[in-house]
Enzyme design. Structure first.
Site, PDB file in Angstrom:
ATOM      1  CB  VAL A   1     -46.470 -11.225 -19.979  1.00 29.61           C
ATOM      2  CG1 VAL A   1     -46.586 -12.546 -20.725  1.00 29.61           C
ATOM      3  CG2 VAL A   1     -47.308 -10.136 -20.640  1.00 29.61           C
TER       4      VAL A   1
ATOM      5  CE1 TYR B   1     -50.099  -1.111 -28.819  1.00 26.11           C
ATOM      6  CE2 TYR B   1     -49.423   0.373 -30.580  1.00 26.11           C
ATOM      7  CZ  TYR B   1     -49.618  -0.912 -30.103  1.00 26.11           C
ATOM      8  OH  TYR B   1     -49.317  -1.995 -30.902  1.00 26.11           O
TER       9      TYR B   1
ATOM     10  CE  LYS C   1     -46.607  -2.726 -28.954  1.00 30.82           C
ATOM     11  NZ  LYS C   1     -46.197  -4.148 -28.851  1.00 30.82           N
TER      12      LYS C   1
ATOM     13  CB  THR D   1     -55.355  -8.037 -35.995  1.00 34.51           C
ATOM     14  OG1 THR D   1     -55.799  -6.708 -35.659  1.00 34.51           O
ATOM     15  CG2 THR D   1     -53.848  -8.015 -36.239  1.00 34.51           C
TER      16      THR D   1
END
Length: 206
Positions: A21, A107, A111, A142
């Site tokens: 992506v 990160y 975000k 997760t």
């Protein structure tokens, strides 16, 4: 679905198209023949655990490329399919979008930018009948999270001490929120950042 790892299809049983992506041309090619879509979820994500001074330019570019540019590429590529169905775009933010974490500068930055991108798309695409919403999960069980706990890299007790509900979220709870936001009961919402964090961000003090 799209994923850059061809093994995802065999592990999940879900048909997947191999797409990176972060590469605009690849995403546009993959989206060329999409039918009308009632919903698109941009959930590709990657992180790096390093201080700002220790993060390499390659690591920074990779995190921004997947998390932010990947979200942008996917949204733009799916615009016509969403417009045709007056659908809903769901982006994946994070509690890291609004709370600072040590050794997570790349990160957190990516975000935070995803949240603002979502708000911009909500404003621009309302005329096309498209809603855009961000879902920002808290600490979720997760496989990657569990691996960090098992290896002693993630302090589960510290997370629970800062979480009023004193538990990790389950992936299904994030999915349930996405389904709810895509449904008719949320038809008046667009541009919002919806926290699913077991109360983590409500505990900013002592």
């Amino acid at each position: 679905g799209w994923d850059r790892d061809p093994k995802v299809e065999t592990e999940s049983g879900t048909p997947m198209t191999v797409v990176d992506v972060s590469r605009y041309d690849d995403v546009m090619e993959a989206a060329a023949d999409l039918p009308p879509l009632a919903a698109v979820v941009t959930c590709a994500g990657i992180g790096v655990r390093a201080s700002a001074m220790e993060t390499t330019s390659l690591e920074w570019d990779t995190v921004i490329g997947v998390n932010l540019t990947g979200t942008y590429n996917t949204a733009v590529a799916c615009h016509e399919a969403l417009k045709a169905a007056e659908g809903t775009l769901i982006t994946i933010g994070s509690i890291c979008a609004t709370s600072a974490f040590i050794d997570r500068s790349a990160y957190c930055s990516s975000k935070a930018a995803v949240i603002m991108l979502t708000r911009c798309l909500a404003a621009e695409w309302a005329a096309d009948g498209i809603r855009a919403l961000a879902v920002s999960p808290g600490f979720t069980r997760t496989p990657l999270m569990q691996k960090g706990i098992d290896a002693g890299l993630t302090d589960l007790n510290a997370i629970l001490d800062h979480t009023p509900m004193r538990r990790l979220l389950e992936p299904e709870e994030i999915a349930d929120m996405i389904v709810a936001l895509v449904g008719p009961n949320a038809r008046g919402m667009s541009g919002s950042n919806v926290l699913v964090d077991a109360g983590f961000e409500s505990l900013a003090g002592f």
